[in-house]
Enzyme design. Sequence first.
Site, PDB file in Angstrom:
ATOM      1  N   HIS A   1       1.084  -1.264  -0.001  1.00 45.14           N
ATOM      2  CA  HIS A   1      -0.228   0.368  -0.127  1.00 45.14           C
ATOM      3  C   HIS A   1       0.618   1.254   0.533  1.00 45.14           C
ATOM      4  O   HIS A   1       1.780   1.282   0.039  1.00 45.14           O
ATOM      5  CB  HIS A   1      -0.965  -0.087   1.130  1.00 45.14           C
ATOM      6  CG  HIS A   1      -2.148  -1.316   1.329  1.00 45.14           C
ATOM      7  ND1 HIS A   1      -3.241  -0.918   2.051  1.00 45.14           N
ATOM      8  CD2 HIS A   1      -2.162  -2.128   0.602  1.00 45.14           C
ATOM      9  CE1 HIS A   1      -3.825  -2.257   2.376  1.00 45.14           C
ATOM     10  NE2 HIS A   1      -3.130  -2.557   0.879  1.00 45.14           N
TER      11      HIS A   1
ATOM     12  N   CYS B   1      -6.081   1.900   6.394  1.00 53.58           N
ATOM     13  CA  CYS B   1      -6.512   1.028   6.885  1.00 53.58           C
ATOM     14  C   CYS B   1      -5.730   0.121   7.875  1.00 53.58           C
ATOM     15  O   CYS B   1      -4.936   0.866   7.940  1.00 53.58           O
ATOM     16  CB  CYS B   1      -6.914  -0.577   4.924  1.00 53.58           C
ATOM     17  SG  CYS B   1      -5.157  -0.980   5.111  1.00 53.58           S
TER      18      CYS B   1
ATOM     19  N   GLU C   1       1.306   4.249   1.642  1.00 54.23           N
ATOM     20  CA  GLU C   1       1.522   3.625   3.408  1.00 54.23           C
ATOM     21  C   GLU C   1       2.836   3.659   3.747  1.00 54.23           C
ATOM     22  O   GLU C   1       4.178   3.610   3.760  1.00 54.23           O
ATOM     23  CB  GLU C   1       0.381   4.209   4.430  1.00 54.23           C
ATOM     24  CG  GLU C   1      -0.878   5.260   4.339  1.00 54.23           C
ATOM     25  CD  GLU C   1      -1.975   4.222   3.535  1.00 54.23           C
ATOM     26  OE1 GLU C   1      -2.573   4.483   4.010  1.00 54.23           O
ATOM     27  OE2 GLU C   1      -1.518   3.301   2.576  1.00 54.23           O
TER      28      GLU C   1
ATOM     29  N   CYS D   1      -2.730  -0.172   7.917  1.00 55.68           N
ATOM     30  CA  CYS D   1      -1.693   1.110   7.364  1.00 55.68           C
ATOM     31  C   CYS D   1      -1.432   1.594   9.056  1.00 55.68           C
ATOM     32  O   CYS D   1      -1.032   2.437   9.322  1.00 55.68           O
ATOM     33  CB  CYS D   1      -2.181   1.675   6.383  1.00 55.68           C
ATOM     34  SG  CYS D   1      -1.704   0.963   4.604  1.00 55.68           S
TER      35      CYS D   1
END
Length: 140
Positions: A44, A74, A46, A77
């Site tokens: 992801h 999410c 992040e 993260c």
Amino acid sequence: MALEEAKRAGEEGEVPIGAVLVAGGQIIGRSHNRPIALSDPTAHAEILALREGAVNAGNYRLPDSTLYVTIEPCAMCAGALLQARIRRLVFGAEDPKAGGVRSLYCLLEDDRLNHRVAVTEGVLREECREILRQFFKERR
């Protein structure tokens, strides 16, 4: 800059989410979603920005940093933000289906944990929403 990263993700066929990590007034990490390209479910925006920032800082702890993200992180993260000891999170749009900060879960506010992350939400909310809307509209 996070929006620029999100656009790059969309151009690469990834869900358009971008992240920029700043410490001491300098960008130390930036990235966009890449789970398809890297065959990595943890890739992801992040996580990738945190990885780059940790390498550039020479430390896995990033206590004086701010992460700017186009969408609410999410749960995975949000957990990474806690592990990295990020000082502040700034995000654009909420994620009612997977948000780990405000929408679905409130991981960064859990009193049982030993770290807190200051959160600013809604920065460039409409621009961040629109890039996601457009991406999924074109995919359907």
